[in-house]
Design a protein around this motif. Sequence first.
Motif, PDB file in Angstrom:
ATOM      1  N   GLY A 185      23.962 -23.116  -8.532  1.00 44.02           N
ATOM      2  CA  GLY A 185      23.911 -24.242  -8.693  1.00 44.02           C
ATOM      3  C   GLY A 185      22.506 -24.951  -9.017  1.00 44.02           C
ATOM      4  N   GLU A 186      22.655 -26.329  -9.486  1.00 42.96           N
ATOM      5  CA  GLU A 186      21.500 -26.991 -10.151  1.00 42.96           C
ATOM      6  C   GLU A 186      20.403 -27.427  -9.058  1.00 42.96           C
ATOM      7  OE1 GLU A 186      20.689 -27.431 -13.289  1.00 42.96           O
ATOM      8  OE2 GLU A 186      22.328 -26.832 -13.977  1.00 42.96           O
ATOM      9  N   ALA A 187      20.829 -27.602  -7.752  1.00 41.86           N
ATOM     10  CA  ALA A 187      20.042 -28.026  -6.741  1.00 41.86           C
ATOM     11  C   ALA A 187      19.553 -26.586  -6.000  1.00 41.86           C
ATOM     12  CB  ALA A 187      20.633 -28.915  -5.786  1.00 41.86           C
ATOM     13  N   VAL A 188      19.874 -25.455  -6.052  1.00 40.07           N
ATOM     14  CA  VAL A 188      19.540 -24.451  -5.532  1.00 40.07           C
ATOM     15  C   VAL A 188      18.249 -24.206  -5.538  1.00 40.07           C
ATOM     16  CG1 VAL A 188      19.891 -21.714  -5.294  1.00 40.07           C
ATOM     17  CG2 VAL A 188      21.767 -23.189  -5.223  1.00 40.07           C
ATOM     18  N   PRO A 189      17.572 -24.016  -6.915  1.00 39.13           N
ATOM     19  CA  PRO A 189      16.029 -23.467  -7.047  1.00 39.13           C
ATOM     20  C   PRO A 189      15.280 -24.482  -6.221  1.00 39.13           C
ATOM     21  CG  PRO A 189      17.102 -23.613  -9.128  1.00 39.13           C
ATOM     22  CD  PRO A 189      18.194 -24.339  -8.205  1.00 39.13           C
ATOM     23  N   THR A 190      15.454 -26.022  -6.345  1.00 34.92           N
ATOM     24  CA  THR A 190      14.654 -26.913  -5.601  1.00 34.92           C
ATOM     25  C   THR A 190      14.829 -26.737  -4.002  1.00 34.92           C
ATOM     26  OG1 THR A 190      14.902 -28.561  -7.185  1.00 34.92           O
ATOM     27  CG2 THR A 190      14.309 -29.418  -5.250  1.00 34.92           C
ATOM     28  N   ASN A 191      15.972 -26.482  -3.447  1.00 32.50           N
ATOM     29  CA  ASN A 191      16.078 -26.325  -2.001  1.00 32.50           C
ATOM     30  C   ASN A 191      15.539 -25.097  -1.605  1.00 32.50           C
ATOM     31  OD1 ASN A 191      17.584 -28.283  -0.751  1.00 32.50           O
ATOM     32  ND2 ASN A 191      18.877 -28.166  -2.269  1.00 32.50           N
ATOM     33  N   ARG A 192      15.489 -23.802  -2.443  1.00 29.67           N
ATOM     34  CA  ARG A 192      14.979 -22.718  -1.958  1.00 29.67           C
ATOM     35  C   ARG A 192      13.238 -22.939  -2.307  1.00 29.67           C
ATOM     36  NH1 ARG A 192      12.225 -18.826  -5.620  1.00 29.67           N
ATOM     37  NH2 ARG A 192      13.205 -17.075  -4.288  1.00 29.67           N
ATOM     38  N   ARG A 193      12.770 -23.569  -3.065  1.00 27.85           N
ATOM     39  CA  ARG A 193      11.548 -23.727  -3.224  1.00 27.85           C
ATOM     40  C   ARG A 193      10.898 -24.286  -1.754  1.00 27.85           C
ATOM     41  NH1 ARG A 193      10.965 -27.158  -7.629  1.00 27.85           N
ATOM     42  NH2 ARG A 193      11.604 -25.346  -8.790  1.00 27.85           N
ATOM     43  N   MET A 194      11.827 -25.253  -1.418  1.00 26.81           N
ATOM     44  CA  MET A 194      11.492 -26.244  -0.266  1.00 26.81           C
ATOM     45  C   MET A 194      11.649 -25.172   1.004  1.00 26.81           C
ATOM     46  SD  MET A 194      10.176 -28.918  -1.489  1.00 26.81           S
ATOM     47  CE  MET A 194       9.802 -29.659   0.136  1.00 26.81           C
ATOM     48  N   LEU A 195      12.386 -24.535   1.225  1.00 27.82           N
ATOM     49  CA  LEU A 195      12.605 -23.176   2.252  1.00 27.82           C
ATOM     50  C   LEU A 195      11.673 -22.543   2.341  1.00 27.82           C
ATOM     51  CD1 LEU A 195      16.466 -22.793   2.096  1.00 27.82           C
ATOM     52  CD2 LEU A 195      15.548 -23.580   4.115  1.00 27.82           C
ATOM     53  N   ASN A 196      11.129 -22.019   1.241  1.00 24.84           N
ATOM     54  CA  ASN A 196       9.930 -21.111   1.047  1.00 24.84           C
ATOM     55  C   ASN A 196       8.599 -21.816   1.422  1.00 24.84           C
ATOM     56  OD1 ASN A 196      11.691 -18.890   0.376  1.00 24.84           O
ATOM     57  ND2 ASN A 196      11.363 -19.231  -1.791  1.00 24.84           N
ATOM     58  N   HIS A 197       8.443 -23.079   0.971  1.00 23.09           N
ATOM     59  CA  HIS A 197       7.223 -23.672   1.333  1.00 23.09           C
ATOM     60  C   HIS A 197       7.262 -24.101   2.901  1.00 23.09           C
ATOM     61  CE1 HIS A 197       4.065 -26.376   0.648  1.00 23.09           C
ATOM     62  NE2 HIS A 197       4.439 -27.240   1.492  1.00 23.09           N
ATOM     63  N   ALA A 198       8.454 -24.314   3.461  1.00 22.70           N
ATOM     64  CA  ALA A 198       8.233 -24.679   4.835  1.00 22.70           C
ATOM     65  C   ALA A 198       8.094 -23.320   5.679  1.00 22.70           C
ATOM     66  CB  ALA A 198       9.663 -25.268   5.284  1.00 22.70           C
ATOM     67  N   GLU A 199       8.705 -22.195   5.207  1.00 23.12           N
ATOM     68  CA  GLU A 199       8.630 -20.948   6.131  1.00 23.12           C
ATOM     69  C   GLU A 199       7.212 -20.271   6.019  1.00 23.12           C
ATOM     70  OE1 GLU A 199      13.495 -20.065   5.883  1.00 23.12           O
ATOM     71  OE2 GLU A 199      11.936 -18.967   4.637  1.00 23.12           O
ATOM     72  N   GLU A 200       6.632 -20.378   4.511  1.00 19.13           N
ATOM     73  CA  GLU A 200       5.494 -19.415   4.463  1.00 19.13           C
ATOM     74  C   GLU A 200       4.587 -20.182   3.165  1.00 19.13           C
ATOM     75  OE1 GLU A 200       5.652 -15.268   3.742  1.00 19.13           O
ATOM     76  OE2 GLU A 200       4.494 -15.472   2.175  1.00 19.13           O
ATOM     77  N   SER A 201       3.633 -20.996   3.916  1.00 18.61           N
ATOM     78  CA  SER A 201       2.746 -21.538   2.875  1.00 18.61           C
ATOM     79  C   SER A 201       1.714 -20.701   2.391  1.00 18.61           C
ATOM     80  CB  SER A 201       1.770 -22.664   3.850  1.00 18.61           C
ATOM     81  OG  SER A 201       0.733 -22.002   4.605  1.00 18.61           O
ATOM     82  N   PRO A 202       1.284 -21.008   1.083  1.00 14.64           N
ATOM     83  CA  PRO A 202       0.401 -20.181   0.359  1.00 14.64           C
ATOM     84  C   PRO A 202      -0.986 -20.032   1.250  1.00 14.64           C
ATOM     85  CG  PRO A 202       1.155 -21.776  -0.989  1.00 14.64           C
ATOM     86  CD  PRO A 202       1.404 -21.972   0.234  1.00 14.64           C
ATOM     87  N   ALA A 203      -1.534 -21.063   1.929  1.00 16.08           N
ATOM     88  CA  ALA A 203      -2.774 -20.702   2.843  1.00 16.08           C
ATOM     89  C   ALA A 203      -2.298 -19.584   3.934  1.00 16.08           C
ATOM     90  CB  ALA A 203      -3.104 -22.068   3.428  1.00 16.08           C
ATOM     91  N   GLU A 204      -1.126 -19.780   4.552  1.00 15.86           N
ATOM     92  CA  GLU A 204      -0.764 -18.726   5.699  1.00 15.86           C
ATOM     93  C   GLU A 204      -0.549 -17.203   4.942  1.00 15.86           C
ATOM     94  OE1 GLU A 204       2.871 -18.111   9.034  1.00 15.86           O
ATOM     95  OE2 GLU A 204       3.254 -19.225   7.151  1.00 15.86           O
ATOM     96  N   PHE A 205      -0.071 -17.236   3.726  1.00 18.61           N
ATOM     97  CA  PHE A 205      -0.016 -15.885   3.021  1.00 18.61           C
ATOM     98  C   PHE A 205      -0.957 -15.113   2.525  1.00 18.61           C
ATOM     99  CE2 PHE A 205       0.334 -13.986  -1.484  1.00 18.61           C
ATOM    100  CZ  PHE A 205       1.049 -12.671  -0.621  1.00 18.61           C
ATOM    101  N   ALA A 206      -2.258 -16.128   2.214  1.00 21.00           N
ATOM    102  CA  ALA A 206      -3.738 -15.746   1.868  1.00 21.00           C
ATOM    103  C   ALA A 206      -4.387 -15.238   3.054  1.00 21.00           C
ATOM    104  CB  ALA A 206      -4.476 -16.933   1.343  1.00 21.00           C
TER     105      ALA A 206
END
Length: 429
Positions: free
Chosen positions: A377-398
């Motif tokens: 679906g068209e909205a899937v990429p945006t929503n999975r991006r927001m889920l990933n951002h909420a669950e694991e920030s780049p700063a936390e990963f680093a």
Amino acid sequence: MTADPASLTSLTDLEQDARQLDHLLAAMPSPTIRTSAQRATATAAMDVLRARRSQIMAAHAEAIYDRLTDGRTRYLRIDELLAAAAAGYPGLVPLETQMAAESTREQADKEGYEIDQAIFLRGILRSPVAAPHLLDAMLRPTARALGLLPGFARSGIAEMESVRVERRDGVAHLTLCRDDCLNAEDERQVDDLETAVDLALLDPSVRVGLLRGGPMSHPRYAGRRVFCAGINLKKLSSGDIPLVDFLLRRELGYIHKLLRGVLVGNSWHSPYLDKPWVGAVDAFAIGGGAQLLLVLDHVLAASDAYLSLPAASEGIVPGVANLRLTRFTGPRLARQMILGGRAIKAGEPEARLLVDEVVAPEEMDAAIARAVDRLGGEAVPTNRRMLNHAEESPAEFARYLAEFALQQALRVHDADVIGNARAFARRRA
């Protein structure tokens, strides 16, 4: 910006001290036949130099990184960054010639120069200024993928030694095909998988990616699909599992790209191009295979499959699973899997914390088709991006990767890991 550390007293004598250590080690026999006194002398000398390197990186990581990357205008991958540091700051990291010589030795006979590389990278990844730039450098498409992209766009097929990519109806099928070793991970597979992930993400006609193991020729699983057997311990024993090009590249490269996408530009919209991913587990997902599932959007498992993270028995750190697993399972089950080596069978209730669907082996193809269709679906990429951002920030990963780099380097050069890997290699000889 901090003053150029090349002019600081803390770096003045580092090259000379590093050379003195090199002369000391060169005068000794190889590590496996050193006396206990020689080992103690070598360890003490290394500890002194490593303490100094750690202090320098803690104080000057940002200035060092800025100088090596021309004020963060150049994107250097970790191997390129270490090469630049070896040339620009003598004594701060091992020389490329030292690393080349080290790569020819079995794990037990290495001096452990990768630990010194990890000290440098820990300093960079701890920096709130340098770390985001380095993460982005590792999220850029590889030169190999860019070279293969025109042909893949035309034919929809890319054949590599350990991965086959085929585009069908908007789905990029990434099939792990190291049929002789149950898709056990090594440096070749990491390179091929990063290339394959880049191709799937860069091809505009691909909507969804699928990861699945292919049929095996291994006697125990001949003709059966297998997802992944984890790290190739035989290669670890022989000294062919490098810190930079395997242990760190897989986390900062293709696995992080599965989560975050590839860096493709400076658009105000988003500089990253990401897509949803499905994983299909046949037979088992062991170690690195199980780690991989934690960044995918929908995971299916055959009812006779199992998942495990045998970190305790192998003696190493299971990638970024220590950061991600508790979000799926909670802390108790995560500890049972990582510290106690508990395997989770697909039929157990706990498996539903790790996989979305459990289906009979003969129903896997149909279930996969339904799963990739749902994620188109068209909205899937945006929503999975927001889920990933909420669950694991780049700063936390680093922050996690900063400590992981050093701890994993220490583990793979520890006697118990070397012994475990050697015992495995002998059993498979």
